[in-house]
Enzyme design. Structure first.
Site, PDB file in Angstrom:
ATOM      1  N   CYS A   1      90.460 -52.013-148.802  1.00  0.00           N
ATOM      2  CA  CYS A   1      89.541 -52.287-149.909  1.00  0.00           C
ATOM      3  C   CYS A   1      88.066 -52.236-149.490  1.00  0.00           C
ATOM      4  O   CYS A   1      87.518 -51.169-149.320  1.00  0.00           O
ATOM      5  CB  CYS A   1      89.897 -53.630-150.558  1.00  0.00           C
ATOM      6  SG  CYS A   1      89.228 -53.840-152.224  1.00  0.00           S
TER       7      CYS A   1
ATOM      8  N   HIS B   1      96.266 -54.567-151.414  1.00  0.00           N
ATOM      9  CA  HIS B   1      96.412 -55.902-150.839  1.00  0.00           C
ATOM     10  C   HIS B   1      97.886 -56.291-150.927  1.00  0.00           C
ATOM     11  O   HIS B   1      98.758 -55.463-151.127  1.00  0.00           O
ATOM     12  CB  HIS B   1      95.561 -56.902-151.625  1.00  0.00           C
ATOM     13  CG  HIS B   1      94.101 -56.576-151.636  1.00  0.00           C
ATOM     14  ND1 HIS B   1      93.264 -56.857-150.573  1.00  0.00           N
ATOM     15  CD2 HIS B   1      93.311 -56.001-152.577  1.00  0.00           C
ATOM     16  CE1 HIS B   1      92.032 -56.485-150.861  1.00  0.00           C
ATOM     17  NE2 HIS B   1      92.033 -55.958-152.078  1.00  0.00           N
TER      18      HIS B   1
END
Length: 256
Positions: free
Chosen positions: A111, A208
């Site tokens: 990310c 995630h």
């Protein structure tokens, strides 16, 4: 319910490290460690322990001395504000990170650090956060939030499961291949159905969850690559490959 692992649990090498010890560096755990991204480090440590290897967990935060000897680099996600906090320090260590990347050091970038390893990230309010140029990509903040469960397919790693939560729209340049093709979810942006990026021994992703508990093939790629570089071989046996199957099946069945 078990207690959370202590700092000693995270940094200590397993008692059985007869096959050698790998040094795993997590970048900016204070600012870039949301959505359980530290779980990726724990998976690497445990999968080494099952095979008789040790893991020395190193942490690097802004202002720290960058370690001389690193076998695996792991970076997590953070808020835009966290990216602003680390940007000057990241630029300061960029030459070392570029050297490691070009030399083939395995890296997992999630990310926020996925974005900052690119050329630049333009936030939704127009702020430009310069990247360090390891990856040929650019990110721009959008009004749409890409959030929910993701399933993607990769020739290298098979089916990949994770959870995305980002408004950044990332577009890969000619020097990169996507990590996977999205079958559920958005991925890098709302247009292309690509998720993540691959370059040398870098795996970059928006996912995630943490990513590695549900995707052991990626974890073992990082470990195998690091061990073969350091020791000349990797003893892959000793891990029950079905451990992650229930989590993968559950994640794949969940709605977007």
């Amino acid at each position: 319910m078990t207690d959370a692992p202590s700092a000693a649990d995270l940094t200590a090498a397993p008692a059985d490290s007869s096959k050698g010890t790998l040094r795993i560096l997590q970048l900016y755990p204070r600012e870039m460690n949301i959505y359980g991204d530290y779980g990726n480090v724990l998976v690497l440590k445990q999968r080494l322990a099952w095979r008789g290897y040790g893991a020395e967990i190193l942490e690097y935060d802004a202002g720290d001395a960058f370690p001389d000897d690193v076998d695996v680099v792991v970076g997590g996600g953070g808020q835009d504000s966290g990216q602003v906090v680390i940007q000057d320090d990241l630029q300061a260590i960029a030459p070392r990170l570029r050297e490691l990347a070009e030399d083939g050091t395995p890296m997992l970038l999630i990310c926020g650090l996925y974005q900052l390893f690119g050329r630049s990230f333009r936030t939704h309010d127009g702020t430009v956060i310069p990247g360090i140029g390891v990856l040929d990509l650019e990110t721009r903040g959008g009004t749409e939030r890409l959030i929910g469960n993701v399933v993607a397919t990769s020739e290298e790693f098979g089916e990949i499961h994770g959870y995305e939560n980002h408004s950044g729209q990332t577009f890969l340049g000619a020097g990169l291949e996507p990590l996977a093709t999205v079958t559920k979810g958005a991925g890098n942006n709302s247009e292309e159905k690509h998720e993540g990026a691959r370059y040398k021994n870098i795996v970059a992703s928006y996912l995630h969850g943490s990513l590695l508990p549900k995707n052991p093939a990626i974890a073992d790629f990082l470990l195998r690559t690091a061990a073969e570089r350091k020791f000349g071989s990797f003893a892959a046996a000793g891990v029950d490959g079905s451990r992650a199957d229930p989590a993968r099946q559950h994640a794949g069945a969940r709605p977007r």
